[in-house]
Every structure is written in structure tokens, then in C-alpha cells.
Write an enzyme that holds these catalytic residues in place. Structure first.
Site, PDB file in Angstrom:
ATOM      1  N   CYS A   9      -5.194   3.565  -0.557  1.00  0.00           N
ATOM      2  CA  CYS A   9      -4.633   3.747  -1.695  1.00  0.00           C
ATOM      3  C   CYS A   9      -5.394   4.609  -2.805  1.00  0.00           C
ATOM      4  O   CYS A   9      -6.162   5.242  -2.098  1.00  0.00           O
ATOM      5  CB  CYS A   9      -3.970   2.261  -2.323  1.00  0.00           C
ATOM      6  SG  CYS A   9      -5.218   1.359  -3.132  1.00  0.00           S
ATOM      7  N   ARG A  15      -3.328  -2.713  -3.986  1.00  0.00           N
ATOM      8  CA  ARG A  15      -2.342  -2.559  -2.917  1.00  0.00           C
ATOM      9  C   ARG A  15      -2.997  -2.465  -1.667  1.00  0.00           C
ATOM     10  O   ARG A  15      -2.874  -3.116  -0.556  1.00  0.00           O
ATOM     11  CB  ARG A  15      -1.486  -1.141  -2.864  1.00  0.00           C
ATOM     12  CG  ARG A  15      -0.677  -1.296  -4.256  1.00  0.00           C
ATOM     13  CD  ARG A  15      -0.073   0.122  -4.490  1.00  0.00           C
ATOM     14  NE  ARG A  15      -1.187   1.226  -4.742  1.00  0.00           N
ATOM     15  CZ  ARG A  15      -0.804   2.648  -5.011  1.00  0.00           C
ATOM     16  NH1 ARG A  15       0.404   2.856  -4.852  1.00  0.00           N
ATOM     17  NH2 ARG A  15      -1.777   3.368  -5.219  1.00  0.00           N
ATOM     18  N   ASP A 121       1.945   1.550  -7.613  1.00  0.00           N
ATOM     19  CA  ASP A 121       0.615   0.952  -8.056  1.00  0.00           C
ATOM     20  C   ASP A 121       1.021  -0.003  -9.229  1.00  0.00           C
ATOM     21  O   ASP A 121       1.159   0.795 -10.325  1.00  0.00           O
ATOM     22  CB  ASP A 121      -0.356   2.291  -8.474  1.00  0.00           C
ATOM     23  CG  ASP A 121      -1.609   1.918  -8.446  1.00  0.00           C
ATOM     24  OD1 ASP A 121      -2.083   0.742  -8.365  1.00  0.00           O
ATOM     25  OD2 ASP A 121      -2.655   2.722  -8.666  1.00  0.00           O
TER      26      ASP A 121
END
Length: 167
Positions: A9, A15, A121
Site C-alpha cells: 500500500c 491497509r 486509504d
């Protein structure tokens, strides 16, 4: 055979640590690691992510963010990213990995039949943003775990060796 999975990520504090922990629990005999394209190197996982994972029986408290280095995807059988921009970035940077880099939301799931989706995000956002991202992550991990299990012919039983450096 898929024996090594890398989850990527941006900052490697929200994440990808959550995805790595869930995949590690779902897949037996698969090493799962995570890293960030613009990692907050050395930072702990976001406290909201830690709390949400704890609610699911997973401990990512000791996770520390790592920068994506060229050897990481090169030694992985499968690389998951969170969005299309990250996928394009990695495909350009690591042309030899074409066909091994997937957006986590690309696998069709029951609730997102065939459309594919980005995992937003939640960094610096509220708990609800984290919960929404995690809802998409869990659906994706479930689908990918089944797909990987079907491909490898191994049981998707709990992997009890959740590593601190890779989750």
C-alpha cells in the site's frame, strides 16, 4: 504453487498490515509480508487498525512500516496492491512481474460481482473510514484465500505463525 505473497500500500501502516494479518491467518504454508511505496518507515500500525484487528483476534501491535525494496516483489509469487495507481506504478517499476501484481479488489466477490474496486486509504481518517476499508479488505481476502487454496490444492486452515515483521 504460491508460497510467498507481498501486500503493498502507500504508507504500510493501515491497509497492507491488515491485509497481511488476515491472509496469514487464512492461508497455511504461505509467507505473507507487507511494505509501502511511500512507507512511513519504522512507524507502528495505525492505532485504529490495531484495534480493529484485535477485535478479529489478530495482533499487529508490533508491526513496523517498511519501504518497498526491489527484492521484495522479485521474490514473491503474488503481489497485492490496494488501487489501480499502485498497480500501474509497480508494473512500470518491475516490468518482469507482469501477471503477478493484482489489485486486491480485482477478484470478484459476492457483494462486488465482477466489478473490481480500490481499497480506499483510511490514513488520518475516522474509525468509520477504517471500518469501510476493512470491510472491503475482508471480502477480498476471503475471495483471494479461496482462489489461492483452489490453485495450490492446500487447505485454507489458520496459519498460527503470524509473524511480527511481516504483518
Amino acid at each position: 504453487m504460491i508460497s510467498r505473497v507481498l501486500v503493498v500500500c502507500a504508507g504500510n501502516v493501515c491497509r497492507s498490515p491488515m491485509v497481511a494479518a488476515l491472509l496469514t491467518r487464512s492461508l497455511r504454508s504461505v509467507a505473507v509480508e507487507s511494505a509501502g511505496i511511500t512507507a512511513l518507515v519504522g512507524h507502528a500500525a495505525d492505532p485504529i487498525a490495531v484495534d480493529l484487528m484485535r477485535e478479529r483476534g489478530l495482533d499487529i501491535q508490533s508491526h513496523r512500516a517498511r519501504q518497498l525494496l526491489s527484492w521484495m516483489p522479485a521474490t514473491s509469487d503474488l503481489v497485492f496492491v490496494m488501487d489501480g495507481l499502485q498497480r500501474r506504478h509497480l508494473e512500470q517499476r518491475f516490468a518482469t512481474l507482469h501477471g503477478r501484481i493484482y489489485r486486491l479488489g480485482d477478484l470478484p466477490t459476492t457483494s462486488h460481482s465482477g466489478t473490481g474496486f480500490d481499497i480506499p486509504d483510511p490514513y488520518l481518517k475516522d474509525r468509520e473510514s477504517f471500518k469501510e476499508s476493512l470491510r472491503l479488505i475482508e471480502a477480498s481476502v476471503e475471495g483471494w484465500s479461496k482462489r489461492i487454496t483452489d490453485i495450490c490444492g492446500t487447505a485454507a486452515e489458520p496459519n498460527l505463525t503470524v509473524g511480527t515483521s511481516s504483518s
